[in-house]
Design a protein around this motif. Structure first.
Motif, PDB file in Angstrom:
ATOM      1  N   GLY A  11      -4.334   0.080   1.569  1.00  0.00           N
ATOM      2  CA  GLY A  11      -3.235  -0.859   1.739  1.00  0.00           C
ATOM      3  C   GLY A  11      -2.362  -0.552   2.940  1.00  0.00           C
ATOM      4  O   GLY A  11      -2.046  -1.445   3.737  1.00  0.00           O
ATOM      5  N   LEU A  14      -8.089  -2.107  -6.337  1.00  0.00           N
ATOM      6  CA  LEU A  14      -8.207  -0.651  -6.249  1.00  0.00           C
ATOM      7  C   LEU A  14      -7.081   0.046  -7.012  1.00  0.00           C
ATOM      8  O   LEU A  14      -7.284   1.096  -7.628  1.00  0.00           O
ATOM      9  CB  LEU A  14      -8.192  -0.211  -4.784  1.00  0.00           C
ATOM     10  CG  LEU A  14      -9.444  -0.545  -3.969  1.00  0.00           C
ATOM     11  CD1 LEU A  14      -9.204  -0.269  -2.485  1.00  0.00           C
ATOM     12  CD2 LEU A  14     -10.651   0.249  -4.470  1.00  0.00           C
ATOM     13  N   THR A  15      -5.898  -0.569  -6.969  1.00  0.00           N
ATOM     14  CA  THR A  15      -4.769  -0.003  -7.721  1.00  0.00           C
ATOM     15  C   THR A  15      -5.026  -0.077  -9.216  1.00  0.00           C
ATOM     16  O   THR A  15      -4.832   0.899  -9.953  1.00  0.00           O
ATOM     17  CB  THR A  15      -3.467  -0.745  -7.376  1.00  0.00           C
ATOM     18  OG1 THR A  15      -3.244  -0.704  -5.963  1.00  0.00           O
ATOM     19  CG2 THR A  15      -2.279  -0.106  -8.081  1.00  0.00           C
ATOM     20  N   ALA A  29      -6.099   3.121  -3.032  1.00  0.00           N
ATOM     21  CA  ALA A  29      -5.340   1.902  -2.759  1.00  0.00           C
ATOM     22  C   ALA A  29      -4.212   2.174  -1.762  1.00  0.00           C
ATOM     23  O   ALA A  29      -3.889   1.324  -0.918  1.00  0.00           O
ATOM     24  CB  ALA A  29      -4.761   1.339  -4.055  1.00  0.00           C
ATOM     25  N   HIS A  30      -3.611   3.358  -1.860  1.00  0.00           N
ATOM     26  CA  HIS A  30      -2.539   3.737  -0.941  1.00  0.00           C
ATOM     27  C   HIS A  30      -3.039   3.743   0.498  1.00  0.00           C
ATOM     28  O   HIS A  30      -2.421   3.143   1.388  1.00  0.00           O
ATOM     29  CB  HIS A  30      -2.031   5.124  -1.339  1.00  0.00           C
ATOM     30  CG  HIS A  30      -0.956   5.671  -0.458  1.00  0.00           C
ATOM     31  ND1 HIS A  30       0.224   5.014  -0.194  1.00  0.00           N
ATOM     32  CD2 HIS A  30      -0.878   6.853   0.233  1.00  0.00           C
ATOM     33  CE1 HIS A  30       0.980   5.734   0.601  1.00  0.00           C
ATOM     34  NE2 HIS A  30       0.326   6.855   0.894  1.00  0.00           N
ATOM     35  N   TYR A  66      -4.966   7.121  -7.088  1.00  0.00           N
ATOM     36  CA  TYR A  66      -4.065   6.186  -6.413  1.00  0.00           C
ATOM     37  C   TYR A  66      -4.190   6.239  -4.895  1.00  0.00           C
ATOM     38  O   TYR A  66      -3.808   5.291  -4.197  1.00  0.00           O
ATOM     39  CB  TYR A  66      -2.615   6.487  -6.799  1.00  0.00           C
ATOM     40  CG  TYR A  66      -2.248   6.100  -8.211  1.00  0.00           C
ATOM     41  CD1 TYR A  66      -2.392   4.792  -8.652  1.00  0.00           C
ATOM     42  CD2 TYR A  66      -1.737   7.039  -9.092  1.00  0.00           C
ATOM     43  CE1 TYR A  66      -2.033   4.428  -9.949  1.00  0.00           C
ATOM     44  CE2 TYR A  66      -1.376   6.682 -10.388  1.00  0.00           C
ATOM     45  CZ  TYR A  66      -1.523   5.376 -10.810  1.00  0.00           C
ATOM     46  OH  TYR A  66      -1.171   5.024 -12.096  1.00  0.00           O
ATOM     47  N   GLY A 105       0.810  -1.212   0.000  1.00  0.00           N
ATOM     48  CA  GLY A 105       0.000   0.000   0.000  1.00  0.00           C
ATOM     49  C   GLY A 105       0.844   1.263   0.000  1.00  0.00           C
ATOM     50  O   GLY A 105       0.558   2.224  -0.725  1.00  0.00           O
ATOM     51  N   THR A 146      -6.868  -4.501  -2.414  1.00  0.00           N
ATOM     52  CA  THR A 146      -5.897  -3.422  -2.610  1.00  0.00           C
ATOM     53  C   THR A 146      -5.363  -3.422  -4.039  1.00  0.00           C
ATOM     54  O   THR A 146      -5.224  -2.371  -4.668  1.00  0.00           O
ATOM     55  CB  THR A 146      -4.738  -3.561  -1.605  1.00  0.00           C
ATOM     56  OG1 THR A 146      -5.258  -3.536  -0.267  1.00  0.00           O
ATOM     57  CG2 THR A 146      -3.741  -2.432  -1.768  1.00  0.00           C
ATOM     58  N   VAL A 147      -5.054  -4.614  -4.540  1.00  0.00           N
ATOM     59  CA  VAL A 147      -4.585  -4.726  -5.935  1.00  0.00           C
ATOM     60  C   VAL A 147      -5.675  -4.250  -6.894  1.00  0.00           C
ATOM     61  O   VAL A 147      -5.400  -3.516  -7.857  1.00  0.00           O
ATOM     62  CB  VAL A 147      -4.179  -6.178  -6.257  1.00  0.00           C
ATOM     63  CG1 VAL A 147      -3.898  -6.341  -7.752  1.00  0.00           C
ATOM     64  CG2 VAL A 147      -2.959  -6.584  -5.452  1.00  0.00           C
ATOM     65  N   VAL A 183     -13.361   5.367  -7.718  1.00  0.00           N
ATOM     66  CA  VAL A 183     -13.736   4.311  -6.781  1.00  0.00           C
ATOM     67  C   VAL A 183     -15.248   4.267  -6.565  1.00  0.00           C
ATOM     68  O   VAL A 183     -15.807   3.219  -6.216  1.00  0.00           O
ATOM     69  CB  VAL A 183     -13.002   4.517  -5.436  1.00  0.00           C
ATOM     70  CG1 VAL A 183     -13.485   5.786  -4.734  1.00  0.00           C
ATOM     71  CG2 VAL A 183     -13.170   3.307  -4.529  1.00  0.00           C
ATOM     72  N   VAL A 201       2.333   2.012  -3.405  1.00  0.00           N
ATOM     73  CA  VAL A 201       1.457   2.615  -4.418  1.00  0.00           C
ATOM     74  C   VAL A 201       1.770   4.098  -4.583  1.00  0.00           C
ATOM     75  O   VAL A 201       1.593   4.666  -5.672  1.00  0.00           O
ATOM     76  CB  VAL A 201      -0.028   2.412  -4.043  1.00  0.00           C
ATOM     77  CG1 VAL A 201      -0.944   3.204  -4.971  1.00  0.00           C
ATOM     78  CG2 VAL A 201      -0.389   0.932  -4.087  1.00  0.00           C
ATOM     79  N   GLN A 247      -7.877  -0.332 -10.678  1.00  0.00           N
ATOM     80  CA  GLN A 247      -8.994   0.553 -10.995  1.00  0.00           C
ATOM     81  C   GLN A 247      -8.493   1.983 -11.209  1.00  0.00           C
ATOM     82  O   GLN A 247      -8.931   2.678 -12.126  1.00  0.00           O
ATOM     83  CB  GLN A 247     -10.028   0.516  -9.870  1.00  0.00           C
ATOM     84  CG  GLN A 247     -11.274   1.349 -10.150  1.00  0.00           C
ATOM     85  CD  GLN A 247     -12.241   1.352  -8.992  1.00  0.00           C
ATOM     86  OE1 GLN A 247     -11.850   1.164  -7.835  1.00  0.00           O
ATOM     87  NE2 GLN A 247     -13.516   1.549  -9.273  1.00  0.00           N
TER      88      GLN A 247
END
Length: 313
Positions: free
Chosen positions: A218, A266-267, A214-215, A211, A163, A263-264, A276, A166, A269
């Motif tokens: 994560g 969301l990254t 996800a950051h 970003y 996370g 998390t992956v 989101v 990212v 995406q």
């Protein structure tokens, strides 16, 4: 109360001092939100310092406690924790300076001064990441009161590293910045300019990828996944099937795997330029599949005959 505070400070004085400073920074930022109407990139000027204050507070307290309980590498981890503490203070001090000056902190290369500020911030976060990587490795020697909590901390630390990582995806120039330099190199958003419509307080873009989602998700796995393990311990007092350490560990692993996959997702995406809050059908389907698989795995774990109790030594 005083004795409890002294014990907490003793975990890691430098990191706990940072935590105390972040409480003060959060108060200052909250007051700033109330009395300072200025905005930057469409967001309240003091929202970013407030978010970073809370995030750094959680980070510092978590690592102070973990480092204090390491059975091995504690001396090295303690020293690295001090480096992390300094890096956090540098990062937050520059964020507060930028807010007070009414400008952006990250990605700003609009003047020689801002180039230096952004360079210092980039170095501090890189140093923090490398130190966190080593201290995370030390957690694999850690034994906590229950196997589930031990596993949760280890897996949470690994996901948190991803996370935090990212953030490095944000530092490259966007296509627009390459063709029309504007003093900014890097962006939170993908497919749209930073500063457009966003979620309240968080500021995450509602029109493009971001970003920061996800950051954020994560990097806080190190707090949230252990909370699942602690919740299982509490619920196990009333639910017989949860009293097996093996059952609790399996559920924690399922939750951690689902969290990592989320998390992956969301990254990816964000990379695809999707907000989101407006996922595509494919993203929604994958998210549903992750939730379904995690739910099914948890139910099957609970339906299995309880395994013998495991205890760490």
């Amino acid at each position: 109360m005083k004795a409890a505070i002294r014990r907490a400070v003793a975990w890691h004085p430098a990191l706990m001092t940072v935590a105390a400073v972040m409480v003060l920074c959060a108060v200052v930022s909250a007051v700033g939100l109330l009395v300072d109407p200025r905005t930057v990139l469409g967001a309240p000027l003091w929202a970013k310092p407030l978010k970073f204050s809370v995030s750094i507070l959680l980070y510092a307290v978590t690592w102070a406690w973990l480092i204090a309980h390491l059975p091995r590498w504690r001396r090295l981890a303690h020293r690295l924790g001090t480096v992390i503490a300094v890096s956090l203070v540098v990062e937050q001090a520059l964020i507060l300076w930028a807010a007070a000056a009414g400008t952006t902190s990250h990605f700003n290369v609009s003047s020689p001064l801002h180039v230096v500020v952004w360079g210092v911030m980039a170095v501090s976060i890189t140093v923090l990441y490398l130190c966190t990587f080593v201290t995370s490795a030390a957690l694999f020697f850690l034994r906590l009161p229950t196997p589930a909590l031990t596993v949760a901390v280890r897996l949470g630390a690994v996901i948190a590293l991803g996370g935090i990582g990212v953030a490095f995806l944000m530092t490259g120039p966007t296509p627009t910045q390459l063709t029309s330099p504007d003093g900014i190199v890097g962006a939170h958003a993908v497919g749209v300019a930073d500063g457009g419509p966003g979620l309240p307080v968080l500021g995450w873009s509602t029109t493009g990828g971001d970003y920061r989602v996800a950051h954020f998700v994560g990097m806080h796995a190190l707090q949230l996944i252990p909370l699942v393990a602690l919740a299982l311990t509490v619920v196990a007092r009333r639910v017989t099937r949860l009293r097996s350490d093996t059952t609790q560990v399996r559920i924690v692993v399922i939750v951690a795997l689902a969290y990592a996959c989320g998390t992956v997702l969301l990254t990816l995406q964000a990379v695809a330029g999707q907000s989101v809050v407006h996922p595509s059908g494919a993203v929604a389907a994958v998210a549903g599949a992750i939730l379904l698989a995690a739910s099914a795995g948890t139910v099957l774990t609970l339906l299995r005959r309880p395994a013998p109790v495991l205890r760490t030594t």
